[in-house]
Design an enzyme around this catalytic site. Structure first.
Site: not given
Ligand code: ARG
Length: 477
Positions: A174, A295, A308, A301
């Site tokens: 979970h 970024s 992704e 970042k």
């Protein structure tokens, strides 16, 4: 109703000359340019050129061996095919949409090179069995390439597992800290998944490795062809048993896409874990500069774009599977032109999977895992509560339900005191369950917990070491 303004365009003739030289015997006029646009597949099926040439060579040699064409004609055709191979490979071949597809482009060029003899190549053959053969050969090659790539990925995962057989991290259910495991154990879970993926590709390969060539249009041929000879020359196990089946089915491509889709699921899950683990909040892993991007606005970042994209690209592969299933489900036997639509999804899925496996392999090979952070996280959330309950059952003979309850009280106590279970005193423990002895501390703490999971397939470092060695034997040799 408004009249469609496209009528004029639709009747415009194609740029190609008159009626087709390949099948135009009964046609007075050439196709409209729109017909050419919708009909032509050369833009994508030129990828089949090597398979098409191989099929034509095998067919030519068989036609000569069976006496259907002369040795001289065979020699001329084979020479022409060699020249065409060179032209295509050097980028000198002029592909033409007016000639529809790779089969007609090559045959047309052959006739330019060797004249009328070229017309003998298509004896006892149809584009229907030709394309079915080419496509099987292509998918077979793609499977072999992907198998090697998946093996490379397994090798990287196994080597991470070996180095990290004792690196403790939280195991999740979970997405809540459940029980401590080792990073090596977690990596080997993926090795198993990719191992089954390779198995699925190989199963598909074994079933697809039968040769449709000689099915002709659908009914076979009246020429005395030798289908075993062409099948063997092309590396197939045997000719397909039924000529209608030979030109009708694309189940081999569907199986390929199904195996690709399942592999994509696995890649997407590990990609998702990299995305999570590389966040500041988890901090389990840092990707190398080569596999991170910055970024344009936030200088701090470090984005896991490749992970992704692996996660995102899985959707394309699922889409390809769905597209082919839908294309096929309503087709009466035998060939239908709908089946020309089988290629783009397969090419795209194969390309997508190849880049995803390579990127995942590169990312993992260069990733650095933070064992200290992972271990700290593994201890958080009373992750060894199950070990405590098991100890109460084993050492004190409590029924598991009672042990569960006692453990719950101890967790609450530790929570109130703001400490870990292993930081409670013996007196704290005995206040809840009088029979507890100091032996309990041997199972508390993540190292003890992990070391005790020695059941087959469990996460104990000794097991993981052995499992990594076994995986190396099973998958990499
Ligand atoms: N380009 C076609 C395909 O990919 C080749 C087969 C054409 N056959 C035919 N009967 N029109 O399916």
């Amino acid at each position: 109703m408004t009249k469609k303004p496209s009528k004029k365009v639709a009747t415009k003739k194609s740029s190609g000359a008159g009626s087709s030289t390949i099948w135009g015997g009964r046609f007075d006029a050439g196709p409209s340019s729109l017909m050419e646009d919708i009909n032509a597949s050369i833009a994508f099926d030129k990828r089949l050129y090597a398979q098409d040439l191989a099929g034509s060579r095998a067919h030519t040699e068989m036609l000569a061996a069976t006496g259907i064409i002369s040795g001289a004609d065979s020699k001329a055709i084979l020479g022409g095919l060699d020249s065409i191979a060179q032209e295509i490979e050097s980028g000198d071949f002029a592909f033409s949409a007016a000639l529809e597809d790779i089969h007609m482009n090559i045959e047309n060029r052959l006739s330019e090179l060797i004249g009328d003899t070229a017309g003998r190549l298509h004896t006892a053959r149809s584009r229907n069995d030709q394309v079915a053969t080419d496509f099987r050969l292509w998918v077979r090659g793609a499977i072999d390439g992907l198998d090697g790539a998946l093996m490379g990925l397994q090798e990287t995962l196994i080597s991470i597992a070996k180095t990290n057989a004792a690196t403790i991290m939280p195991g999740f259910t979970h997405l809540q800290s459940a029980q401590p495991v080792t990073l090596g154990h977690h990596m080997l879970a993926y090795v198993e998944m990719f191992g089954r993926d390779r198995g699925r590709f190989m199963d598909a390969r074994a079933r697809l490795n039968e040769c449709p060539l000689g099915s002709a249009a659908l009914a076979g041929t009246s020429f005395p062809i030798d289908r075993k000879k062409t099948a063997t020359a092309l590396g197939f196990d045997r000719p397909m048993a039924n000529s209608i089946d030979g030109v009708s089915d694309r189940d081999f491509a569907v199986e390929f896409l199904a195996a690709a889709a399942i592999t994509s699921v696995h890649l997407s899950r590990i990609a998702e874990e990299i995305v999570l683990w590389s966040s500041v909040q988890f901090g389990f892993v840092q990707l190398s500069d080569a596999f991170s991007s910055g970024s344009s606005i936030m200088p701090q970042k470090r984005n896991p774009d490749a992970a992704e994209l692996v996660r995102g690209k899985s959707g394309r592969v699922f889409g390809a599977l769905n597209a082919l299933l839908v294309q096929m489900k309503g087709l009466p036997l035998a060939y239908g032109k709908d089946m020309q639509e089988d290629k783009e999804p397969v090419f795209d899925a194969a390309d997508t999977l190849a880049i995803c496996i390579a990127a995942m392999n590169g990312m993992l090979a260069e990733a650095s895992f933070d064992g200290t952070r992972m271990k700290a996280a593994a201890g958080a959330g009373f992750a060894t509560a199950t070990d405590l309950a098991d100890w109460l059952v084993r050492e004190l003979g409590l029924p598991f339900r009672r042990a569960h309850h006692v453990t719950g009280e101890l967790v609450k106590l530790a929570e109130d005191k703001g400490c870990g279970l292993e930081e409670l005193t013996l007196a704290d423990m005995q206040a809840v369950e009088g029979d507890i002895t100091k032996g309990v501390f041997d199972v508390l703490g993540v190292d003890n917990s992990v070391a005790s999971r020695t059941s087959e397939g469990g996460t104990a470092p000794a097991n993981v070491k052995a499992a990594a060695a076994a995986a190396r034997k099973r998958y990499l040799s």
